[in-house]
Design an enzyme around this catalytic site. Structure first.
Site, PDB file in Angstrom:
ATOM      1  CG  LEU A  17     -13.266  94.795  87.019  1.00 42.65           C
ATOM      2  CD1 LEU A  17     -12.721  93.513  87.640  1.00 42.65           C
ATOM      3  CD2 LEU A  17     -14.709  95.004  87.431  1.00 42.65           C
ATOM      4  CG  HIS A  18      -8.114  94.305  83.364  1.00 43.36           C
ATOM      5  ND1 HIS A  18      -7.587  93.094  82.987  1.00 43.36           N
ATOM      6  CD2 HIS A  18      -7.365  94.734  84.417  1.00 43.36           C
ATOM      7  CE1 HIS A  18      -6.549  92.816  83.759  1.00 43.36           C
ATOM      8  NE2 HIS A  18      -6.396  93.786  84.635  1.00 43.36           N
ATOM      9  N   GLY A  19     -11.006  92.519  82.017  1.00 40.65           N
ATOM     10  CA  GLY A  19     -11.399  91.131  81.784  1.00 40.65           C
ATOM     11  C   GLY A  19     -10.589  90.093  82.532  1.00 40.65           C
ATOM     12  CB  VAL A  21      -8.899  91.810  87.323  1.00 43.40           C
ATOM     13  CG1 VAL A  21      -9.446  91.918  88.740  1.00 43.40           C
ATOM     14  CG2 VAL A  21      -7.422  92.154  87.308  1.00 43.40           C
ATOM     15  N   GLY A  22     -11.471  90.411  86.173  1.00 43.14           N
ATOM     16  CA  GLY A  22     -12.873  90.043  86.362  1.00 43.14           C
ATOM     17  C   GLY A  22     -13.107  88.558  86.239  1.00 43.14           C
TER      18      GLY A  22
END
Length: 159
Positions: A17-19, A21-22
């Protein structure tokens, strides 16, 4: 009979999860719960804290489970939970699929270059084991595809 959990998508992404994907994927899917299913992250509080902050920025619940715990608990999900599962590797995804986690769609998002891996796309590198794991996932009936972002074209994975 237990009600099938509402799994919107499983994404394979080495970054978890990173920006991107988030923000992008979670919003496009309409997910309200993110499950990060990876044995290493399930016991790594530092990585969890970083991902919790990302999830909080987008108003999503997040859980960190080992692959086996995900298999054990997924069928207890509430019907209102719209689940987005993120895994680190095709092996994690295969273990979930073979463990009766009802995944209809598997998105190959980002797999880093490493020794022994061949370039498939700009963001995806695979070795023979990855290819075999993805084939096993397809054998469970799941649709496997490559798609960097929801706004980009979706390419069926053909091994």
């Amino acid at each position: 009979m237990e009600k099938k959990p509402n799994i919107l998508l499983m994404r394979i992404d080495n970054r978890l999860l990173h920006g991107q994907v988030g923000g992008t994927w979670v919003n496009a899917l309409g997910a309200n719960l993110i499950i990060v299913a990876n044995d290493d992250v399930a016991s790594d509080e530092l990585q969890q804290e970083v991902m919790k902050m990302t999830a909080a920025n987008f108003g999503n619940g997040i859980r960190f489970f080992s692959v086996q715990k995900t298999i054990d608990v997924i069928w207890k999900a509430a019907p209102a939970q719209k689940i987005f599962i993120i895994v680190k590797t095709p092996e994690d995804a295969r273990r979930l699929a073979e463990g009766n986690v009802p995944v209809g769609k598997v998105n190959i998002g980002n797999m880093h270059a490493a020794e022994g891996k061949r370039k498939i796309t700009k963001y995806i590198y695979m070795d023979d084991r990855d290819v075999e794991d993805l084939k096993k996932i397809q054998e469970t009936g799941a649709e496997v595809f490559i798609q960097e972002l929801p706004s980009k074209p979706k390419t069926p994975y053909r091994g």
